[in-house]
Scaffold this motif. Structure first.
Motif, mmCIF file in Angstrom:
data_model
loop_
_atom_site.group_PDB
_atom_site.id
_atom_site.type_symbol
_atom_site.label_atom_id
_atom_site.label_comp_id
_atom_site.label_asym_id
_atom_site.label_seq_id
_atom_site.Cartn_x
_atom_site.Cartn_y
_atom_site.Cartn_z
ATOM 1 N N VAL A 1 -1.702 5.485 5.747
ATOM 2 C CA VAL A 1 -0.782 4.351 5.882
ATOM 3 C C VAL A 1 -1.572 3.153 6.385
ATOM 4 O O VAL A 1 -2.107 3.162 7.491
ATOM 5 C CB VAL A 1 0.363 4.674 6.874
ATOM 6 N N ASP A 2 -1.686 2.132 5.579
ATOM 7 C CA ASP A 2 -2.430 0.926 5.959
ATOM 8 C C ASP A 2 -1.988 -0.200 5.051
ATOM 9 O O ASP A 2 -1.743 0.013 3.871
ATOM 10 C CB ASP A 2 -3.948 1.177 5.799
ATOM 11 N N ASP A 3 -1.889 -1.422 5.613
ATOM 12 C CA ASP A 3 -1.438 -2.517 4.746
ATOM 13 C C ASP A 3 -2.581 -3.097 3.925
ATOM 14 O O ASP A 3 -2.354 -3.791 2.946
ATOM 15 C CB ASP A 3 -0.732 -3.615 5.562
ATOM 16 N N ARG B 1 -7.501 1.439 2.887
ATOM 17 C CA ARG B 1 -7.015 2.692 2.282
ATOM 18 C C ARG B 1 -8.111 3.297 1.408
ATOM 19 O O ARG B 1 -8.363 4.500 1.438
ATOM 20 C CB ARG B 1 -5.764 2.417 1.443
ATOM 21 N N GLN C 1 2.054 1.292 2.467
ATOM 22 C CA GLN C 1 1.563 -0.025 2.860
ATOM 23 C C GLN C 1 2.153 -0.526 4.166
ATOM 24 O O GLN C 1 1.727 -1.541 4.701
ATOM 25 C CB GLN C 1 1.891 -1.034 1.762
ATOM 26 N N ASN C 2 3.194 0.131 4.628
ATOM 27 C CA ASN C 2 3.734 -0.265 5.924
ATOM 28 C C ASN C 2 4.407 0.931 6.579
ATOM 29 O O ASN C 2 4.488 2.014 5.981
ATOM 30 C CB ASN C 2 4.705 -1.446 5.780
ATOM 31 N N GLY C 3 4.872 0.724 7.783
ATOM 32 C CA GLY C 3 5.418 1.825 8.559
ATOM 33 C C GLY C 3 6.608 2.477 7.903
ATOM 34 O O GLY C 3 6.713 3.713 7.824
ATOM 35 N N ASP D 1 -2.373 2.887 10.475
ATOM 36 C CA ASP D 1 -2.833 1.600 10.989
ATOM 37 C C ASP D 1 -1.818 1.143 12.051
ATOM 38 O O ASP D 1 -0.662 1.580 12.043
ATOM 39 C CB ASP D 1 -2.906 0.597 9.830
ATOM 40 N N MET E 1 0.923 -3.627 11.142
ATOM 41 C CA MET E 1 1.378 -3.646 9.746
ATOM 42 C C MET E 1 2.675 -4.439 9.672
ATOM 43 O O MET E 1 3.393 -4.513 10.656
ATOM 44 C CB MET E 1 1.644 -2.215 9.257
ATOM 45 N N PRO E 2 2.972 -5.027 8.525
ATOM 46 C CA PRO E 2 4.229 -5.784 8.409
ATOM 47 C C PRO E 2 5.439 -4.851 8.465
ATOM 48 O O PRO E 2 5.307 -3.648 8.274
ATOM 49 C CB PRO E 2 4.106 -6.460 7.039
ATOM 50 N N ASN F 1 5.752 -1.515 12.361
ATOM 51 C CA ASN F 1 4.343 -1.332 12.720
ATOM 52 C C ASN F 1 4.022 0.144 12.969
ATOM 53 O O ASN F 1 4.905 1.001 12.964
ATOM 54 C CB ASN F 1 3.952 -2.220 13.900
ATOM 55 N N GLY F 2 2.754 0.403 13.181
ATOM 56 C CA GLY F 2 2.288 1.779 13.293
ATOM 57 C C GLY F 2 2.914 2.548 14.439
ATOM 58 O O GLY F 2 3.233 3.724 14.323
#
Lengths: 118, 625
Positions: free
Chosen positions: A7-9, A14, A33-35, A53, A56-57, A60-61
């Protein structure tokens, strides 16, 4: 071999993770791409390990860790942090994350952490 | 070796203190203190052996043996064991006192050592016949382990790794200390290594397993900690966290520092006078700064001289215990406010008065258990010793829930001793009667015991407190108890005073003695039975001409002209002191009167004014009116 959800924006991050894990025999079962997406994918894919991550938009993590832990208290989540995010890493650990890796990562470190959890 | 003697004596005193505290706790059944007591005895042994004080070394060695046997469950803690241990502590204290006076240890260690070792012997013999399994319990007792952890060379978020290690270890026990301290670890402000002291019953494997979960740890080493070093660690926790470092300084040095600061304060006022005299404006700023600096300096030094009352209070539990035991009374002794601070000079002086008051509580106040039960109280009496800070002074309360002061009995004794007449006694109110116990020559102990009634009465206590610029109040209710309240100033050396002039000389009256100041006109003064009096809010109080009570000629004194009158409290009553002129309020540095002038009554000391002249400080309590 572990089934990993990344999971990473940032697509670049990634990719890095995918490369490192893939060439060492782990299987990337999904990406988010986001939480919020991460939580959804977790439920669908039931991975062995999640790399998460922090910034993140949308969700968040840390929030994502909380949500995943609520669904599955046994979830193994590794935080992906940048330098200077000590406080947030601690918060995530409080929320249930098992470990963390720091960007920019070294292959050996990433593998050490992931393999320790499996 | 001589150089180390002072340090040896003062440090040993501290250890003896903790021994005494510990033994009292132990007697109450708190076995947790055993380790601490043992350690104190052990340390003392090592220290005295190093210094070549064989007597002390022998005693502490035997104490250590006995305590060890107690720890291993070979000897039971009985009142006799505690008594002998106390006897040993007393001998050690005697040795230290003798050493600090420049003498040898001057004790014979034989007797006590034998007594101590006898307990160990009999304990061992008993144990040999009835093998016990207390060892098991001993093994389960939690030990302290020191865990050295090293992080990977390239570990980046060191603080988080340390945090994770902490988190894992906390699940196994209590973390009593870490090096570097927690704050530094949290900030990542350390090299790759850190150590954690864990109080745990977990095995090494368990600890290693827990720490395996944490990544980036390159090395984990587990050491057993000796009880002593772990405890040292423990005592250091507070210090480490606050990172306060201390240095031992002899009290003479502080005294001399205070004296120098005093001189500086005087020079400062001299400078101010010069500035005013010659109207030098350029000096203003510098002088204002110097003023600020000297004030801070003064406060700092004063702060350094402050000592917690525990240094005096801590010796009382033992005394109270011994007294109560001797008198066959049961006493629950409570100390509160040990951390309140007082100037060392004040603290030094109140030790004896407090001993006296506490002895009084136990000797006269608290009843025997039978008596207490008969009057519907619980068997155990309560004695309270409490310190608290009230504005700019400290109150020390000594209270008991005993029989209280019986005014009739007090009056009868006072009449018998010829202190008052029958007639006076009849007229006396309760409040007046109970104050009789402060009269010189009054001691209500019917026979002289070695507890109280040794010729020094409560009047000595009262005078002492008054001479320190304090007051004593007494509350008592028959059947309910007695309560002494001592009010003490925080410090003695520098004080605020009212400067007045009388008969052409300037005198200082400590401000804490001054109740108020009046300007009395001629017609306000009347004469009652040859004594000049004034009315103050409906109360009549005597007015004395300051000069005449100081024994100077009063020729210039017109008696009834308008003049300022300073109202002060003396012996519980208000009196007025008529002076010529009020000069103002100023900080003064008290220089004591010594040598031939020591016994001059009416003066507490002298001070040097800004212009270099010497002024006398009035001591209201000893003023002869």
């Amino acid at each position: 071999m572990a089934k990993v959800l990344v999971v990473d924006d940032a697509a670049f991050m990634r990719m890095m993770l995918k490369n490192i894990l893939g060439k060492n025999g782990h299987q990337i079962v999904g990406e988010a791409q986001n939480g919020a997406e991460g939580v959804k994918k977790y439920q669908e894919l039931k991975p062995d390990v999640v790399t998460m991550d922090i910034i993140m938009p949308e969700v968040n993590g840390i929030e994502a860790v909380r949500q995943i832990m609520a669904i599955d208290p046994e979830a193994k989540i590794v935080m992906v942090s940048a330098l200077g995010q000590e406080a947030m890493v601690k918060e995530a650990l409080e929320a249930g994350a098992r470990d963390f890796i720091v960007k920019p990562f070294k292959e050996s470190k990433v593998l050490e952490v992931i393999e320790k959890l499996c | 070796m001589e150089n180390y003697k002072d340090v040896f004596v003062s440090e040993s005193m501290e250890h003896l203190n903790s021994l005494t505290q510990g033994l009292l706790e132990l007697e109450k059944g708190n076995e947790e203190v055993l380790t601490e007591i043992f350690r104190a005895a052990h340390t003392l042994k090592g220290m005295s052996a190093t210094m070549g004080y064989d007597g002390m070394a022998k005693i502490t060695h035997e104490m250590e043996n006995l305590l060890d046997a107690v720890r291993n469950g070979e000897v039971e803690i009985t009142s006799e064991v505690i008594d002998v241990l106390f006897e040993a502590v007393d001998l050690l204290e005697a040795a230290l006192n003798s050493l600090s006076e420049g003498d040898d240890e001057n004790i014979s260690a034989e007797e006590v050592s034998q007594k101590l070792s006898k307990f160990v012997q009999t304990g061992k013999e008993e144990r040999a016949t009835t093998p016990e399994v207390k060892d098991e319990a001993k093994k389960l007792e939690k030990g302290i382990k020191k865990i050295d952890i090293e992080l990977d060379k390239d570990c980046t978020l060191k603080s988080v790794r340390a945090y994770m290690a902490f988190r894992e270890l906390r699940e196994l026990g209590e973390i009593v200390k870490c090096i570097p301290d927690e704050e530094k670890l949290e900030d990542g402000n350390f090299d790759r290594r850190f150590s954690i002291f864990l109080k745990t019953s977990a095995g090494d494997e368990e600890i290693r397993k827990k720490l395996k979960k944490v990544s980036e740890l390159s090395k984990v080493e587990i050491h057993y900690c000796e009880a002593s070093s772990a405890n040292e660690g423990k005592t250091k926790i507070g210090g480490d966290l606050k990172s306060v470092q201390t240095v031992r300084v002899s009290i003479e040095r502080l005294d001399s520092l205070m004296n120098l600061v005093g001189e500086l304060v005087i020079s400062k006022s001299r400078l101010f006078q010069i500035k005013n005299k010659y109207a030098i404006d350029e000096l203003n700023e510098t002088l204002a700064y110097i003023d600020k600096l000297t004030t801070s300096l003064q406060e700092e030094v004063q702060e350094m001289r402050m000592v917690e009352v525990r240094y005096v209070f801590d010796r009382f539990p033992r005394m109270v215990r011994d007294l109560a035991k001797k008198e066959g009374k049961k006493v629950d002794f409570v100390i509160e406010g040990k951390d309140i601070e007082l100037d060392r000079t004040v603290l030094d002086e109140i030790g004896d008065p407090l001993v006296h008051l506490l002895r009084n509580c136990i000797d006269h106040g608290i009843e025997t258990p039978e008596e207490r039960v008969k009057s519907g109280k619980s068997e155990t009496g309560k004695v309270l010793l409490k310190a608290r800070r009230v504005k700019d002074h400290v109150e020390i309360i000594v209270a008991d829930d005993g029989r209280g002061i019986d005014p009739e009995k007090i009056k009868r004794i006072a009449v018998e001793k010829g202190l008052i007449s029958e007639k006076e006694a009849e007229k006396m109110s309760y409040d007046e009667a109970k104050m009789l116990i402060f009269t010189p020559g009054f001691s209500s102990a019917e026979k002289v015991t070695d507890i109280s009634g040794r010729g020094v009465g409560l009047d000595v206590v009262r005078n002492k407190i008054l001479s320190l610029g304090g007051t004593v109040e007494l509350e008592s209710e028959v059947g309910k108890g007695t309560r002494f309240v001592l009010k003490l100033p925080l410090t003695l050396a520098i004080t605020k005073a009212l400067l007045i002039s009388a008969g052409g000389k300037i005198y200082a009256i400590p401000l804490n003695n001054v109740n108020e100041i009046l300007n009395v006109k001629e017609e306000d003064v009347s004469t009652v039975m040859g004594q000049e009096v004034i009315q103050l809010r409906g109360k009549i109080l005597p007015v004395y001409d300051l000069i005449s009570i100081l024994g100077k000629a009063t020729a210039t004194n017109g008696g009834k002209r308008a003049r300022p009158v300073v109202i002060v409290e003396k012996g519980g009553n208000l009196i007025g002191l008529a002076v010529d002129e009020l000069i103002g309020q100023q900080e003064i540095v008290i220089k004591s009167l010594d040598g031939m002038l020591r016994d001059v009554r009416g003066f507490a000391g002298s001070t040097i004014m800004g212009d270099g002249r010497v002024s006398l400080i009035l001591d209201i309590s000893s003023l002869g009116v």
